[in-house]
Design a protein around this motif. Sequence first.
Motif, PDB file in Angstrom:
ATOM      1  N   GLU A  33       0.294  -1.310   0.339  1.00 12.51           N
ATOM      2  CA  GLU A  33       0.044   0.080  -0.101  1.00 12.51           C
ATOM      3  C   GLU A  33       0.838   1.420  -0.229  1.00 12.51           C
ATOM      4  O   GLU A  33       0.760   1.863  -0.938  1.00 12.51           O
ATOM      5  CB  GLU A  33      -0.940   0.258   1.745  1.00 12.51           C
ATOM      6  N   LYS A  34       1.390   1.283   0.504  1.00  9.97           N
ATOM      7  CA  LYS A  34       2.513   1.962   0.975  1.00  9.97           C
ATOM      8  C   LYS A  34       3.349   2.993  -0.269  1.00  9.97           C
ATOM      9  O   LYS A  34       3.627   4.421  -1.159  1.00  9.97           O
ATOM     10  CB  LYS A  34       3.956   2.290   2.182  1.00  9.97           C
ATOM     11  N   HIS A  35       3.660   1.945  -1.294  1.00 12.87           N
ATOM     12  CA  HIS A  35       4.866   1.909  -2.554  1.00 12.87           C
ATOM     13  C   HIS A  35       3.826   2.027  -3.545  1.00 12.87           C
ATOM     14  O   HIS A  35       3.905   3.089  -4.500  1.00 12.87           O
ATOM     15  CB  HIS A  35       5.212   0.626  -2.955  1.00 12.87           C
ATOM     16  N   GLY A  36       2.206   1.845  -3.481  1.00 12.57           N
ATOM     17  CA  GLY A  36       1.396   2.039  -3.942  1.00 12.57           C
ATOM     18  C   GLY A  36       1.462   3.702  -4.272  1.00 12.57           C
ATOM     19  O   GLY A  36       0.574   4.328  -5.019  1.00 12.57           O
ATOM     20  N   LEU A  37       0.599   4.125  -2.823  1.00  5.91           N
ATOM     21  CA  LEU A  37       0.789   5.672  -2.792  1.00  5.91           C
ATOM     22  C   LEU A  37       1.308   6.501  -3.246  1.00  5.91           C
ATOM     23  O   LEU A  37       1.663   7.313  -3.486  1.00  5.91           O
ATOM     24  CB  LEU A  37      -0.013   6.039  -1.297  1.00  5.91           C
ATOM     25  N   ALA A  38       3.011   5.938  -2.866  1.00  7.81           N
ATOM     26  CA  ALA A  38       3.925   6.875  -3.767  1.00  7.81           C
ATOM     27  C   ALA A  38       4.231   6.942  -4.830  1.00  7.81           C
ATOM     28  O   ALA A  38       4.385   8.089  -5.261  1.00  7.81           O
ATOM     29  CB  ALA A  38       5.674   6.201  -2.656  1.00  7.81           C
ATOM     30  N   SER A  39       3.219   5.715  -5.431  1.00  9.49           N
ATOM     31  CA  SER A  39       4.172   5.606  -6.933  1.00  9.49           C
ATOM     32  C   SER A  39       2.701   6.874  -7.192  1.00  9.49           C
ATOM     33  O   SER A  39       3.379   7.465  -8.405  1.00  9.49           O
ATOM     34  CB  SER A  39       3.448   4.551  -7.002  1.00  9.49           C
ATOM     35  N   ALA A  40       1.488   6.677  -6.827  1.00 17.02           N
ATOM     36  CA  ALA A  40       0.663   7.325  -7.338  1.00 17.02           C
ATOM     37  C   ALA A  40       1.421   9.234  -7.043  1.00 17.02           C
ATOM     38  O   ALA A  40       0.823   9.826  -8.280  1.00 17.02           O
ATOM     39  CB  ALA A  40      -0.745   7.679  -6.854  1.00 17.02           C
ATOM     40  N   LEU A  41       1.620   9.823  -5.859  1.00 13.72           N
ATOM     41  CA  LEU A  41       2.071  10.499  -5.941  1.00 13.72           C
ATOM     42  C   LEU A  41       3.119  11.248  -6.897  1.00 13.72           C
ATOM     43  O   LEU A  41       2.791  12.466  -7.042  1.00 13.72           O
ATOM     44  CB  LEU A  41       2.442  11.248  -4.357  1.00 13.72           C
TER      45      LEU A  41
END
Length: 401
Positions: A33-41
């Motif tokens: 989830e952290k990876h997904g949020l960071a990538s989106a930002l």
Amino acid sequence: MEIEAIIHTWETMDAFLVQLITSMTTVPLTPSEKHGLASALLESRYDFVIQWSKGELSNDFVREQFKKVWGKIAKILRQHLSVEPSDSALRHLAFYTASEALTILDRIGPSLGIDISQEGLLRLARLLTGNNALQLRYQSKINRRLREIFGLGETLPSPHTPVEEPEAAPDATDPSPRNNGGGPVSWIIEELSPGRAWAQSDGQSIPIAKLREWLLRPANADVYFSRVKHLLNDASHRILEDAGSISDDSSFFKDLVLAVSWQESCFRQFVVKDEKVVYLRSYNGTSVGLMQVNERVWRGLYDLYALRWDIRYNAQAGCEILDLYLRQYALPEVDAGDTRYKDTLARLVYALYNGGPGQIKKFRHRHEKGKYFLSDRLFHEKYRWVTEDAWTNLRQCLTDS
């Protein structure tokens, strides 16, 4: 004025996303989830910088960005909002049940004063958090929670600097382009910089003598390049040590860092402009220093003042970003059985460094077709020179200093 309004709105949306991402604390985020949020930002920020640099921002840009980011983070948000206390459930109802964010906003937004605008996003943020005093400020203060989500850990040490003003204004820029085959210079970059709330580091400043020590001149070229290479190797070692990645293969990362710095800045943190020492700026005005760290992309993750005026801090930040892209993005994508494994890995990491997570698919397509961007080819040239110890080619940097 139209471009100015678009930039203001995007900055508010970026602040809104950071607020939303960093507010999810009820249940710990998983690594995925952290990876997904960071990538989106990151993708949102890179998209903005690219469109801004090309002078192609349009009225629909922010709406499309909101829709695109939402599509990447909606599942994560819904999973976490579902476990929020009951008294906050109503605040999240629209997002928890919506399959398409803009459709919901367009339907119920007008009655609540919510739309994709500065005021609308602020009202939405207050509705979601229940904090009517909340402000969405676009500023450079380091956000420790955001760094934790990105997997960057503790903040880098602040530079130790005596009190003496640099011999230049903080917003001075370098007019010469990077040698990366980038796009055209956009006239709006420095002329239209609304909403900037960049804060210097508690009034820190760099002594002029310290800046001059890091100026590249023909007379000091050999000594200068040796010092910078040593500094970068030390920064690489520190990042690898912190990540627990020290191994017999650490030479690859050190070579990668040297090649990126060579390509991005010709190993320069500072240049002389109008008889003043100023920090090096990219062709589009968004990246600074030795490792050309993008100020908008990495907002809230690094100290802006230190990136500009402290060469060691800039080196460590660049190494940290490269390590992030290498471990979390590039390594899972490159086949270790590839006969040119390290070569391909280095190319991909540089593509990510320049264009963000969205470059994975784009680079794979270029790699398969053998049709690389000019920036890909120029970087690979520097990487090859580093691995072959062809340091005599550094003399070419003197023509740009």
